[in-house]
Design an enzyme around this catalytic site. Sequence first.
Site, PDB file in Angstrom:
ATOM      1  N   SER A  56     -48.415 -40.614 -26.087  1.00 17.06           N
ATOM      2  CA  SER A  56     -49.129 -39.869 -24.992  1.00 17.06           C
ATOM      3  C   SER A  56     -50.563 -39.788 -24.818  1.00 17.06           C
ATOM      4  O   SER A  56     -51.197 -39.026 -24.666  1.00 17.06           O
ATOM      5  CB  SER A  56     -48.757 -38.280 -25.403  1.00 17.06           C
ATOM      6  OG  SER A  56     -47.427 -37.766 -25.330  1.00 17.06           O
ATOM      7  N   ASP A  61     -44.993 -49.372 -20.096  1.00 19.39           N
ATOM      8  CA  ASP A  61     -46.025 -49.224 -19.486  1.00 19.39           C
ATOM      9  C   ASP A  61     -46.919 -50.415 -19.406  1.00 19.39           C
ATOM     10  O   ASP A  61     -46.942 -51.261 -20.212  1.00 19.39           O
ATOM     11  CB  ASP A  61     -46.962 -48.187 -20.098  1.00 19.39           C
ATOM     12  CG  ASP A  61     -46.532 -46.603 -20.112  1.00 19.39           C
ATOM     13  OD1 ASP A  61     -45.498 -46.237 -19.373  1.00 19.39           O
ATOM     14  OD2 ASP A  61     -46.839 -46.117 -21.181  1.00 19.39           O
ATOM     15  N   ARG A  87     -39.154 -46.182 -21.312  1.00 19.04           N
ATOM     16  CA  ARG A  87     -40.173 -46.328 -20.614  1.00 19.04           C
ATOM     17  C   ARG A  87     -41.018 -47.289 -20.764  1.00 19.04           C
ATOM     18  O   ARG A  87     -41.907 -47.141 -22.186  1.00 19.04           O
ATOM     19  CB  ARG A  87     -40.671 -45.028 -19.933  1.00 19.04           C
ATOM     20  CG  ARG A  87     -41.302 -45.033 -18.703  1.00 19.04           C
ATOM     21  CD  ARG A  87     -42.371 -43.923 -18.475  1.00 19.04           C
ATOM     22  NE  ARG A  87     -43.662 -43.942 -19.200  1.00 19.04           N
ATOM     23  CZ  ARG A  87     -43.892 -43.134 -19.935  1.00 19.04           C
ATOM     24  NH1 ARG A  87     -43.217 -42.072 -20.496  1.00 19.04           N
ATOM     25  NH2 ARG A  87     -45.138 -43.454 -20.842  1.00 19.04           N
ATOM     26  N   GLU A  90     -47.251 -50.874 -23.695  1.00 19.07           N
ATOM     27  CA  GLU A  90     -46.409 -50.280 -24.830  1.00 19.07           C
ATOM     28  C   GLU A  90     -44.886 -49.890 -24.215  1.00 19.07           C
ATOM     29  O   GLU A  90     -44.861 -49.576 -23.111  1.00 19.07           O
ATOM     30  CB  GLU A  90     -46.884 -49.134 -25.504  1.00 19.07           C
ATOM     31  CG  GLU A  90     -47.112 -47.973 -24.515  1.00 19.07           C
ATOM     32  CD  GLU A  90     -48.015 -46.781 -25.380  1.00 19.07           C
ATOM     33  OE1 GLU A  90     -47.289 -46.069 -26.038  1.00 19.07           O
ATOM     34  OE2 GLU A  90     -49.243 -46.682 -25.152  1.00 19.07           O
ATOM     35  N   GLU A 141     -47.964 -34.249 -30.556  1.00 22.89           N
ATOM     36  CA  GLU A 141     -47.422 -34.071 -29.461  1.00 22.89           C
ATOM     37  C   GLU A 141     -46.624 -32.966 -29.562  1.00 22.89           C
ATOM     38  O   GLU A 141     -45.550 -32.730 -28.700  1.00 22.89           O
ATOM     39  CB  GLU A 141     -46.620 -35.521 -28.972  1.00 22.89           C
ATOM     40  CG  GLU A 141     -47.361 -36.539 -28.829  1.00 22.89           C
ATOM     41  CD  GLU A 141     -47.149 -37.704 -28.550  1.00 22.89           C
ATOM     42  OE1 GLU A 141     -46.236 -38.164 -27.401  1.00 22.89           O
ATOM     43  OE2 GLU A 141     -46.955 -38.696 -29.368  1.00 22.89           O
ATOM     44  N   ASN A 177     -42.186 -46.659 -24.735  1.00 20.41           N
ATOM     45  CA  ASN A 177     -41.722 -45.199 -25.603  1.00 20.41           C
ATOM     46  C   ASN A 177     -40.456 -44.934 -25.500  1.00 20.41           C
ATOM     47  O   ASN A 177     -39.717 -45.258 -24.251  1.00 20.41           O
ATOM     48  CB  ASN A 177     -42.571 -44.530 -24.296  1.00 20.41           C
ATOM     49  CG  ASN A 177     -42.350 -42.900 -24.708  1.00 20.41           C
ATOM     50  OD1 ASN A 177     -41.542 -42.716 -25.622  1.00 20.41           O
ATOM     51  ND2 ASN A 177     -43.139 -41.863 -24.312  1.00 20.41           N
ATOM     52  N   GLY A 179     -41.055 -38.404 -22.014  1.00 18.15           N
ATOM     53  CA  GLY A 179     -41.171 -36.893 -22.007  1.00 18.15           C
ATOM     54  C   GLY A 179     -40.098 -36.396 -20.538  1.00 18.15           C
ATOM     55  O   GLY A 179     -39.761 -37.236 -19.833  1.00 18.15           O
ATOM     56  N   TYR A 208     -50.377 -34.511 -18.514  1.00 25.77           N
ATOM     57  CA  TYR A 208     -49.751 -33.351 -19.010  1.00 25.77           C
ATOM     58  C   TYR A 208     -50.367 -32.191 -18.160  1.00 25.77           C
ATOM     59  O   TYR A 208     -49.623 -31.100 -17.932  1.00 25.77           O
ATOM     60  CB  TYR A 208     -49.538 -33.055 -20.387  1.00 25.77           C
ATOM     61  CG  TYR A 208     -48.664 -33.996 -21.043  1.00 25.77           C
ATOM     62  CD1 TYR A 208     -47.553 -34.448 -20.540  1.00 25.77           C
ATOM     63  CD2 TYR A 208     -49.145 -34.768 -21.940  1.00 25.77           C
ATOM     64  CE1 TYR A 208     -46.656 -35.082 -21.350  1.00 25.77           C
ATOM     65  CE2 TYR A 208     -48.525 -35.866 -22.711  1.00 25.77           C
ATOM     66  CZ  TYR A 208     -47.221 -36.074 -22.197  1.00 25.77           C
ATOM     67  OH  TYR A 208     -46.653 -37.091 -23.022  1.00 25.77           O
TER      68      TYR A 208
END
Length: 310
Positions: A147, A254, A252, A271, A19, A273, A277, A213
């Site tokens: 990601s 998900d 964050r 998961e 990443e 994070n 980002g 992205y």
Amino acid sequence: MSEVHAKHVAVLMGGWSAEREVSLVSGTNIAKALEQKGYRVTRVDVRRDLAALIRDLSPRPDVVFNALHGKGGEDGLIQGVLEYMGLPYTHSPAMPSALAMDKAMTKRLLATVGMPVAEGVIVTKEQVLAGHVLPPPYVVKPVDEGSSVGVRIVQQGDNYTVLAEDGWLYGARVMVETFIPGRELTVGVMGDRALAVTEIVPVKGFYDYDAKYAQGGSIHVCPAEIPDDVTAEAKRLALLAHETLGCTGVSRSDFRWDDSKPGASGLCFLETNTQPGFTPTSLLPEQAAAVGISYADLCAWIVEHARCHA
């Protein structure tokens, strides 16, 4: 938020994970935003060279903003180095970072507090190549990447030699989970507050690296157009994950939501994070903006809540 001044912030970006490019974009945006808020900013492109990192952090900054993603950046490694150096830094400390990066350990821990998680197994690459380890459809993913790097969905009738397509560069362990149908939701947490629920609608396929992205790769609906009870439960579960893992600052989480099931019963955690980002397509800054917090104010808040956890 009021303007803040004088603090020297070193923004770590780049790194050596899969990443790296995402981190460079996040770090560049963060550095610009902090300069707009009056901070003195040093940009540090982190390489796998500890002596160089120590030199780059001299003279000592007041705060280190960790904008690294992936291995070496959000798995507890750099956090441990910063603890050793006695430097205040942003986001979560070493242990929560390491836990959240390991999807298998995260699921095991959060299941003990009632988090709904997908059924799955941890197997070897050889087992996956030998045949279906779960009935299709299922998801194959690295245990400790972010990601959506390396994530593949195996549907009915697909060739099960999925890992052979472009090689498997993500370690000896492979996570295989039952595919949860429905919709993709994500919830950002800022301190002790769940910000909003976003529904992510990929333009094609699923929410993979490109969809995350590439400009136009996905549509973000914020706030998600879902029932109030599902919104409330998704926020509760995201805050539960944040607190149970021991996260600080922002995170964050998900989810998948099977909307064929009644109410919030179709929610399933994927998961957490610990270092979301900060690119132009990133979700946490969008959610902050949706509740009235600008990108620059969000970055400043994160800096002002940085600490050394040693």
